[in-house]
Design an enzyme around this catalytic site. Structure first.
Site, PDB file in Angstrom:
ATOM      1  N   HIS A  93       0.834  -1.208   0.000  1.00 50.26           N
ATOM      2  CA  HIS A  93       0.000   0.000   0.000  1.00 50.26           C
ATOM      3  C   HIS A  93       0.866   1.254   0.000  1.00 50.26           C
ATOM      4  CE1 HIS A  93      -3.897  -1.732   0.156  1.00 50.26           C
ATOM      5  NE2 HIS A  93      -3.732  -2.328   1.312  1.00 50.26           N
ATOM      6  N   ASN A 152       4.749 -10.914 -18.544  1.00 49.51           N
ATOM      7  CA  ASN A 152       5.306 -11.234 -17.222  1.00 49.51           C
ATOM      8  C   ASN A 152       5.325 -12.741 -16.993  1.00 49.51           C
ATOM      9  OD1 ASN A 152       5.216  -8.483 -17.044  1.00 49.51           O
ATOM     10  ND2 ASN A 152       3.685  -8.395 -15.437  1.00 49.51           N
ATOM     11  N   CYS A 166       0.110  -6.598 -22.830  1.00 47.20           N
ATOM     12  CA  CYS A 166      -0.291  -5.909 -21.598  1.00 47.20           C
ATOM     13  C   CYS A 166       0.660  -6.168 -20.437  1.00 47.20           C
ATOM     14  CB  CYS A 166      -1.714  -6.313 -21.193  1.00 47.20           C
ATOM     15  SG  CYS A 166      -1.894  -8.069 -20.814  1.00 47.20           S
TER      16      CYS A 166
END
Length: 569
Positions: A190, A467, A515
């Site tokens: 976060h 990825n 992507c």
């Protein structure tokens, strides 16, 4: 002058005064035993502390209600504190033992966190810290322990700390924090996410930084190079001030590309799309000039559990059809007539997602296990629910549905059969939807790339996920520090698989995009463009940079760049 090398979590450079947050004193959990019959008394203590912390979280939530990212953190915490399944599991363990409630809570929170760490998914692994953070606050109340008050951080400083709990990030919106230098923390934490959203330079993995920095000392945080400098000399300070001015000028220059189409030097058009994980990020993508959404990761909507009696949990209950529909519709309406590609649930074989009726199992190797489309097809009810929400939302924009981790034609056929069933159901219920929504696949395994000709016959489009394609092809876990240097997207095997996928998509006359991370890095974008890729999907913040980059090269020049890579042996 002391220089520390770490890992970049958020780009940019800042120079300012350090504020060192003292290391947290390790919480000592007593292993005291309770008397027979005292279990109910102990449980009441827990309920009291849960109420106190919930009230604190509610105040935090109210103070950041206009900040979508921050509010989501505290909404999630509010949900965790009232998670029925967690509390039920905790009570069962507690009543089977004779230790005080603090000991039982500490063990159970760590058990849940450990499950997330072992998922093999970086995002979920970072959420383990959320569990430790919020139940740590409950433990603090039970133990009457009072740690450092984050509100004492002054305005306009560089925060130096061993780590920051997710709840501590509220200070990033309260103060004009200009930089972060931490010993711990991940790019998907976060703290890292918020630093990038707020444009705060941040460097993590700075070994023993808190032992050398002193509050009030001058510190430079270079988020581009992953470097932090304490007490820089005058020459270094001048050098970095010049870099800051250059970066400001560069950002102003990129502003002109927001509203421009992406064109090569000789006028060939590219479609620059955005990768998003939340509804709010769609608005950011639009502001940055995205031509559409190339990847909406729906798994982030599934991180919570709804509860009709709790408005916060109800808001977060993304697994329900109506909750998903509202999220998908919001993104589609935000993007207008621009295409929005929404990926079906891409979750691992773990227990991180709290979805009714979904069969989830712990696995030794989740990356090779029951994940993504495999998981969805083994839980048809959940997949049909997602299809219903997607098709309902299709009436509000330009939707495309994407299936993750496809390795076999039968997976596509079965998914399309379920989609057809959903279309029939919606039609019989007179619910409006677009019956012609394209259904495509992610090519992220060697199996998919090598059988792209077969898969193209069943797919409306391809999207290459570089990825996982890289990771699976060369057998390297990029999150494993011991082998991370071997992770190479330019490995000839990876490039040949990409090249084959591009060629087969052209033969089948279906659109293709990329992507993965390769679509947003300047060196790899040039190679992909030279190989024939005309649709690139990336973080919204990279869009203007990539538009400018492509404008500097002709297609012939790009082809020359990729040719060298493909013929490197």
């Amino acid at each position: 002058m002391d220089t520390f090398l770490g890992a970049s979590a958020s780009g940019g450079i800042s120079i300012g005064k350090a504020f060192v947050i003292p290391d947290v004193v390790k919480r000592i959990i007593p292993q005291s035993l309770i008397k027979t019959g005292d279990h109910e008394k102990e449980w009441k203590r827990l309920e009291k502390s849960l109420k106190i912390v919930s009230d604190q979280v509610a105040k935090d939530l109210d103070s950041v209600k206009d900040d979508k990212v921050q509010s989501e953190i505290f909404q999630t915490y509010f949900m965790m504190l009232q998670d029925v399944e967690f509390l039920k599991d905790l009570r069962k363990s507690f009543e089977a033992d004779n230790h005080k409630i603090e000991y039982a809570l500490d063990l159970k929170a760590e058990e849940y966190a450990d499950k997330l760490r072992k998922t093999g998914n970086e995002y979920l692994a970072q959420r383990a810290q959320d569990i430790i953070d919020i139940f740590g606050r409950v433990l603090d109340d039970l133990l009457d322990y009072h740690p450092f008050n984050i509100d004492s951080v002054p305005d306009g400083v560089v925060i130096v700390a061993k780590s920051m709990n997710p709840s501590d990030t509220i200070i990033l919106s309260k103060r004009n924090i200009i930089g972060l230098a931490l010993t711990e923390g991940g790019v998907s934490s976060h703290v890292g996410i918020l630093a990038r959203n707020y444009g705060i330079p941040a460097v993590f993995a700075l070994h023993r930084i808190t032992e050398h920095a002193k509050s009030g000392c001058t510190i430079i945080v270079d988020g581009d190079a992953g470097e932090t400098i304490i007490n820089p000399d005058s020459e270094t300070t001048i050098y970095y001030n010049e870099k800051i001015e250059k970066q400001k000028a560069h950002r102003l220059e990129l502003e002109q590309w927001r509203g421009k189409p992406a064109l090569s030097k000789d006028g060939h058009k590219f479609q620059i799309l955005a990768n998003i994980g939340t509804v709010e990020e769609a608005k950011m993508a639009l502001e940055e000039g995205a031509d559409g959404i190339g990847l909406f990761r729906t798994e982030f909507l599934f991180m919570s559990e709804s509860d009709e009696k709790n408005p916060v949990k109800k808001h977060l209950g993304a697994f329900s059809e109506d909750s998903q529909f509202e999220a998908y519709r919001s993104v589609l309406e935000t993007m207008g007539d621009r295409p929005v590609t929404i990926r079906t649930l891409d979750a691992g074989g773990d227990k991180a997602l709290n979805i009714p009726d979904m069969q989830l199992h712990e696995e030794k190797n989740p990356l090779m296990g029951l994940r993504a489309i495999r998981l969805s097809l083994s839980n048809e009810r959940q997949l049909k629910t997602q299809f219903r929400a997607l098709y309902r939302a299709s009436a509000y924009g330009n939707l495309k549905i994407m299936l993750p981790l496809i390795t076999d034609v039968e997976q596509v056929k079965k998914s399309k059969e379920l989609a057809a069933q959903v279309r029939e159901e919606l039609a019989s219920e007179n619910i409006p939807f677009n019956p012609d929504v394209p259904i495509g696949i992610m090519v992220e395994t060697a199996a998919a790339a090598l059988t792209a000709d077969c898969l193209a016959a069943q797919s409306d489009f391809f999207s290459i996920g570089t990825n996982d394609l890289t990771q699976y092809t060369i057998g390297v876990d990029r999150e494993n520090a011991a082998v991370a240097p071997l992770y190479d997207e330019f490995h000839l095997a990876v490039l040949r698989l990409i090249d084959n996928t591009i060629k087969e998509s052209k033969k089948a006359k279906i659109p293709l995009s990329v992507c993965g991370e390769m679509a947003s890095r300047t060196n790899s974008v040039l190679v992909l463009a030279g190989m024939g890729v005309r649709q690139l999907s990336m973080s919204p913040m990279q869009i203007t940079e990539i538009k400018k980059l492509l404008s500097r090269f002709t297609i012939e020049e790009l082809q020359g760049i990729s040719s060298k890579r493909l013929n490197s042996l």
